[in-house]
Design an enzyme around this catalytic site. Sequence first.
Site, mmCIF file in Angstrom:
data_model
loop_
_atom_site.group_PDB
_atom_site.id
_atom_site.type_symbol
_atom_site.label_atom_id
_atom_site.label_comp_id
_atom_site.label_asym_id
_atom_site.label_seq_id
_atom_site.Cartn_x
_atom_site.Cartn_y
_atom_site.Cartn_z
ATOM 1 N N TYR A 104 39.697 38.130 43.195
ATOM 2 C CA TYR A 104 40.720 38.621 43.947
ATOM 3 C C TYR A 104 41.839 39.170 43.066
ATOM 4 O O TYR A 104 42.751 38.282 42.413
ATOM 5 C CB TYR A 104 41.401 37.812 44.880
ATOM 6 C CG TYR A 104 42.462 38.245 45.953
ATOM 7 C CD1 TYR A 104 42.570 39.057 46.857
ATOM 8 C CD2 TYR A 104 44.025 37.741 45.473
ATOM 9 C CE1 TYR A 104 43.467 39.517 47.555
ATOM 10 C CE2 TYR A 104 44.935 38.104 46.411
ATOM 11 C CZ TYR A 104 44.697 38.963 47.095
ATOM 12 O OH TYR A 104 45.748 39.743 47.856
ATOM 13 N N TYR B 58 39.063 47.364 50.531
ATOM 14 C CA TYR B 58 39.938 46.102 50.530
ATOM 15 C C TYR B 58 39.395 44.962 51.295
ATOM 16 O O TYR B 58 39.440 45.259 52.760
ATOM 17 C CB TYR B 58 41.185 46.339 50.816
ATOM 18 C CG TYR B 58 42.137 45.460 50.305
ATOM 19 C CD1 TYR B 58 42.614 45.244 49.131
ATOM 20 C CD2 TYR B 58 42.647 44.275 51.103
ATOM 21 C CE1 TYR B 58 43.782 44.512 48.564
ATOM 22 C CE2 TYR B 58 43.560 43.522 50.799
ATOM 23 C CZ TYR B 58 43.960 43.267 49.141
ATOM 24 O OH TYR B 58 44.759 42.251 48.869
#
Lengths: 388, 132
Positions: free
Chosen positions: A345, A295
Site C-alpha cells: 500500500y 485502486y
Amino acid sequence: MASAIPDRALIAGIGQTEFSRNSGRSELQLAAEASLAALDDAGLEPADVDGMVTYTLDSSGELELMRIVGVKELSYYSRAPYGGAATCAVVMHAAAAIAAGAANVVLIYRAFNERSGRRFGLPQGPAQVSPSGSFWWRWYIPFGLDTPAKWAALHFQRYMHAYGVTNEDFGHYSVACRSYAAANPNAYFYQRPITLEEHQNSRWIVEPVLRLLDCCQESDGGVALVITGRERARDLRRPPARIAAAAQCALWGGDIVSDYYHDDIAGMPEIGAIGRQLWTQSGLRPRDIQAAMLYDHFSPIVFMHLEEFGFCGRGEARDFIQSGNIGPGGSLPVNTHGGLLGEAYIHGVNHINEAVRQLRGAAVNQVSDVEHVLVSAGMSGLILGRWS
Amino acid sequence: MKRTAPLITRDDQFFWDGVAAGELRLQRCARCNRMRHPPAPVCPFCHSLDWRVDRASGRGTLYSYVIPRHTPIESGGDPVVVALIELEEGARLVSNLSGAAIDEIRNGMPVEVFFADFENGLRLHQFRPARR
Ligand SMILES: [Zn+2]
C-alpha cells in the site's frame, strides 16, 4: 472544451524502494531514494527537475527534498488532496504543467512509513479530522465509524444489497491479486498465494462486508515518477509511457472514502465521470484496454471500478471476475503486481509503476501485446499508452 | 460507555444543541424551503444565507449498516451496529442501531430516533426499530 493534456507528456522514469512493514529509515529518505531511482531510470539528473508534485498528506516538503537530492530550481509545484484519490491526480497535475509550459521535468513522489509510523487503518481521532481534508468525517466518528474500512464498508453494503453480492464474491478478487503478488519478488506477499477458503476463514474486519483478506496492507515504502514532454523522448534511457488521458473528478454530494449522499450509492459516480473523461480524451473504448491497475484499498471497490468504466454491466463484476477475466490470460488482467492487497500500500502510486512496466514489456506477470493500460483511483484516472 | 465527542463547527452548532436538548434538528432554507444535511452556511440551491431549523420527526428507514469487528467501540454488551439512516424528510445521516437482533437487521427496516447519554455528558442520537 477539449483537454490539452492527452499525449503532450510522457512518464519517463519510475522508481521505488523496497516495500516492508518497517523501513528503518525516515520518510524523507524513502522519498529521496525513490526519486533518485526514478531519475536514474529516466536517464535524467536532479538538476533537470523543475517541477514537483505529491500528495497533500506527504510529510516530505518540496524544499527539503530539493535540498537533499540537489534539485536547483522549481518553476512549478503542487499537491493533490484526499489520500489515495490523488494517485492519478499527481500525474494529471504534472502533465497539465508540462502542457501549459510551466515545467519541463516534473518529479512525482509519495513515501511514508504507513505501517511502522502513523497507521491509517487504526481509529482516527477528532484531532486528525481537518476541515479541509476530511470534511464529513466528524459526523461519523462519535458513532464508531472511525477507520477507512468502516467508512468504505457502510457504502459497499449498499452495493451488496443492490446486486445480491456476497463477501465470498469479493474473495475471488483477493485470490486473483494474491496470485499475481505470489509471483512478484517486490510484493510483500511474494510466494504467499491464498485460497478462497482461507479468505472465507479470515476474520471479519467489518461484518458483513470486509474480512481481513479483503483489506489492503499497511506498508512502508516510497514510489516516484518522472514526467516530461514528448519532445524529450529521444533523450531518455528507457522506453517512456504515453499519457493518453488524465482526469480528476469531484461531484456534488461526494465524500472521502465513504459515499453516503448521492441518490444511488450502489456504485461510484465519480469513477463513471472519470471514465467518460478518459474515453473522450483518448478516443478509446473499454475493449482497447489490455490491463487495468485499479485502486484496491478494499476488494469491493474493484467491482465498482469494473462496472463504472464499462468493462462489464452493473452488478456483473462478480461474474466477470469469477469467469477469469482479471487473471492471467483473461480479457482484462487487473493489478498484475498484486495490487494494494498483495504488493504493498504505497497509497496507489505503485499501480502507476506497474502500468509503465506492462507498457515496457518488463512486468513479472507480463500481459501480451499491451497497447493501453487504465489506472484508476476513485477520484482520478489515467490511460497510459505504449511508446512507439 | 465512552464515545468520541463530535467536532462541532459554527455551521452545525444548532444540530448538536438540538441533540443535547433531545431533538433531531434539520436545516431548511428560509427562501426556497429546501432541506439540507449535513448543515451548510449557504443554500446550495438558491444561495440564500437565511435558514431556519425544523424538528425532524425522527422516523426513517435503515439505508445501510455494518458491524465493526476490528477496533470496535465499547458497547458493554451486543456489538455496536453502525447505521446509515434515511430520514423521512430525505436526509441521510450516520448513527447507531440498537434493539435489533443482528439476523433481523435489513436495509429498509423502519426505525425511530432516541437519545442516549454517554460518559462526560455526551448525548448522541441513536436509532431503534420503529414501534408499531
Ligand atoms: Zn434555498
